[in-house]
Design an enzyme around this catalytic site. Structure first.
Site, short mmCIF file in Angstrom:
data_model
loop_
_atom_site.label_atom_id
_atom_site.label_comp_id
_atom_site.label_asym_id
_atom_site.label_seq_id
_atom_site.Cartn_x
_atom_site.Cartn_y
_atom_site.Cartn_z
N SER A 105 0.84 -1.15 0.04
CA SER A 105 -0.15 0.09 0.08
C SER A 105 0.90 1.22 -0.05
O SER A 105 1.97 1.11 0.43
CB SER A 105 -0.93 0.07 1.16
N TYR A 118 -1.48 -0.51 10.43
CA TYR A 118 -1.31 -0.78 9.21
C TYR A 118 -0.14 -0.42 8.51
O TYR A 118 0.59 -1.47 7.65
CB TYR A 118 -2.61 -0.05 8.28
N1 NAP Z 1 -8.86 -0.90 -0.67
C1 NAP Z 1 -7.60 0.09 -0.52
O1 NAP Z 1 -7.89 1.23 -0.64
C2 NAP Z 1 -6.49 -0.58 -0.41
C3 NAP Z 1 -5.33 0.26 -0.55
C4 NAP Z 1 -4.01 -0.11 -0.34
C5 NAP Z 1 -3.92 -1.71 -0.44
N2 NAP Z 1 -4.84 -2.26 -0.33
C6 NAP Z 1 -4.62 -3.73 -0.05
O2 NAP Z 1 -5.39 -4.61 -1.08
C7 NAP Z 1 -5.50 -5.82 -0.32
C8 NAP Z 1 -6.85 -6.32 -0.50
O3 NAP Z 1 -7.74 -5.32 0.17
P1 NAP Z 1 -9.34 -5.12 0.05
O4 NAP Z 1 -9.44 -3.40 0.15
O5 NAP Z 1 -9.91 -5.62 -1.14
O6 NAP Z 1 -9.60 -5.16 1.52
P2 NAP Z 1 -11.06 -6.28 1.85
O7 NAP Z 1 -12.18 -5.98 0.98
O8 NAP Z 1 -11.08 -6.05 3.52
O9 NAP Z 1 -10.50 -7.70 1.39
C9 NAP Z 1 -9.67 -8.49 2.09
C10 NAP Z 1 -9.20 -9.75 1.85
O10 NAP Z 1 -8.58 -10.62 2.43
C11 NAP Z 1 -8.85 -11.65 2.83
N3 NAP Z 1 -8.31 -11.91 4.33
C12 NAP Z 1 -8.41 -11.26 5.34
N4 NAP Z 1 -7.80 -11.89 6.38
C13 NAP Z 1 -7.60 -13.20 5.97
C14 NAP Z 1 -6.95 -14.12 6.66
N5 NAP Z 1 -6.63 -14.10 7.86
N6 NAP Z 1 -6.71 -15.18 5.74
C15 NAP Z 1 -7.24 -15.37 4.53
N7 NAP Z 1 -7.59 -14.12 3.94
C16 NAP Z 1 -7.83 -13.17 4.49
C17 NAP Z 1 -10.42 -11.44 2.92
O11 NAP Z 1 -10.92 -12.70 2.63
P3 NAP Z 1 -11.90 -13.38 3.77
O12 NAP Z 1 -12.45 -12.44 4.79
O13 NAP Z 1 -12.83 -14.43 3.10
O14 NAP Z 1 -10.60 -14.10 4.42
C18 NAP Z 1 -10.53 -10.60 1.85
O15 NAP Z 1 -10.63 -11.20 0.53
C19 NAP Z 1 -5.20 -5.64 1.08
O16 NAP Z 1 -3.58 -6.37 1.22
C20 NAP Z 1 -5.05 -4.40 1.55
O17 NAP Z 1 -4.20 -4.00 2.55
C21 NAP Z 1 -6.18 -1.91 -0.27
#
Ligand code: NAP
Length: 218
Positions: A105, A118
Site C-alpha cells: 500500500s 497498518y
Molecule cells: N482498498 C484499498 O484502498 C487498499 C489500498 C491499499 C492497499 N490495499 C490492500 O489490498 C488488499 C486487498 O484489500 P481490499 O481493499 O480488497 O480489502 P477487503 O475488502 O477487506 O479484502 C481483504 C481480503 O483479505 C482476505 N483476508 C483477510 N484476512 C484473511 C486471513 N486471515 N486469511 C485469509 N484471507 C484473509 C479477505 O477474505 P476473507 O475475509 O474471506 O478471509 C478478503 O478477501 C489488502 O492487502 C489491502 O491492504 C487496499
C-alpha cells in the site's frame, strides 16, 4: 486457485469463473498454509503467478493504541506473506520461472495518521518485495509489489474521511494487469495520487510532517 477464509464467497467466485479452484485458508495459520502449499504443488504443474493480497486494516492512532489489533495486522499483512513465501518458494526455485506479487500500500511509504497498525506492516512488505527481487530476479523469477492508493472496498469503507482519488476495484484490477504486462517492479495507482505521495517522500522530515498535518488537518 483463489483463496480466502470465506469458503462461500470463494464458491461463488469459482461458479462464475470456470477453471478456477477454491482453496479456503486462513493466512495466519502456518500449518493450514503449509498443507495448502502441498495441495497446490500436487495439483499444479507449475506456478505462473502467485499474488499475496490478503489484508487487514483498522484505523488506529497512538491515542487509541490497541496491542491485540496491532498484532492482528502483523499476523495477516506480514506473517501471512511469509507463510505464502514458505509455501511457494521451493516450487518457484525449482522451476526457475514464475512471478510473485505482494499487495502492499502507499501507506507503507511513510508514516500517516490513522495508520499506526497498518502502515508499518505495509512498509515491511515493500522492503520484503525489494529484497526478494534482488535475490530472485537473477534466477528468472519475477517479483513485484503493488501499492494502491484508495480503492472502494469494504476495507476503506471504514474510513471516516474523504478519500482523495478513490477508484473502483475494477480500475485497480486493470492497473495491476497493466503493471504486470509492462513488467514493472512497483505497480502504483492511481498515479494522480501516488505520484503526489512519492513527491512527499522526498521531503525532509520536518517538511513532510508539516505537509501531512496541513492536508489531513490532524
Ligand atoms: N482498498 C484499498 O484502498 C487498499 C489500498 C491499499 C492497499 N490495499 C490492500 O489490498 C488488499 C486487498 O484489500 P481490499 O481493499 O480488497 O480489502 P477487503 O475488502 O477487506 O479484502 C481483504 C481480503 O483479505 C482476505 N483476508 C483477510 N484476512 C484473511 C486471513 N486471515 N486469511 C485469509 N484471507 C484473509 C479477505 O477474505 P476473507 O475475509 O474471506 O478471509 C478478503 O478477501 C489488502 O492487502 C489491502 O491492504 C487496499
Amino acid at each position: 486457485m483463489v483463496s480466502a477464509r470465506n469458503a462461500h464467497s470463494l464458491d461463488e467466485f469459482v461458479a462464475t469463473h470456470p477453471g478456477s479452484v477454491s482453496l479456503p485458508l486462513d493466512v495466519t495459520d502456518r500449518a493450514m498454509f503449509a498443507a495448502a502449499g502441498l495441495q497446490v504443488a500436487s495439483t499444479c504443474d507449475s506456478l505462473d503467478l502467485v499474488v499475496y493480497c490478503a489484508g487487514h486494516y483498522k484505523p488506529m492512532r497512538a491515542t487509541d493504541f490497541d496491542l491485540d489489533e496491532a498484532l492482528r495486522h502483523v499476523q495477516v499483512n506480514q506473517v501471512g506473506a511469509l507463510h505464502l513465501i514458505a509455501a511457494v518458494l521451493p516450487g518457484l526455485l525449482t522451476q526457475r520461472r514464475g512471478h510473485l506479487s505482494l499487495v502492499s500500500s502507499v501507506a507503507g511509504y511513510r508514516g500517516l495518521p490513522n495508520a499506526m497498525a497498518y502502515g508499518p506492516t505495509k512498509a515491511a512488505l515493500i522492503n520484503l518485495a525489494e529484497t526478494l527481487y534482488l535475490d530472485l530476479a537473477p534466477l528468472g523469477i519475477g517479483v513485484s509489489v503493488i501499492n494502491p492508493g484508495f480503492v472502494q472496498t469494504p476495507l476503506t469503507a471504514q474510513n471516516a474521511f474523504a478519500m482523495p482519488a478513490l477508484i473502483t476495484p475494477e480500475q485497480a484490477a486493470l492497473a495491476i494487469l497493466d503493471g504486470w504486462a509492462a513488467g514493472r517492479f512497483e505497480i502504483h495507482f492511481p498515479r494522480r495520487f501516488t505520484l503526489w505521495l512519492k513527491a512527499l517522500d522526498h521531503l525532509s522530515d520536518a517538511m513532510y510532517f508539516r505537509a501531512i498535518r496541513r492536508v489531513t488537518g490532524l
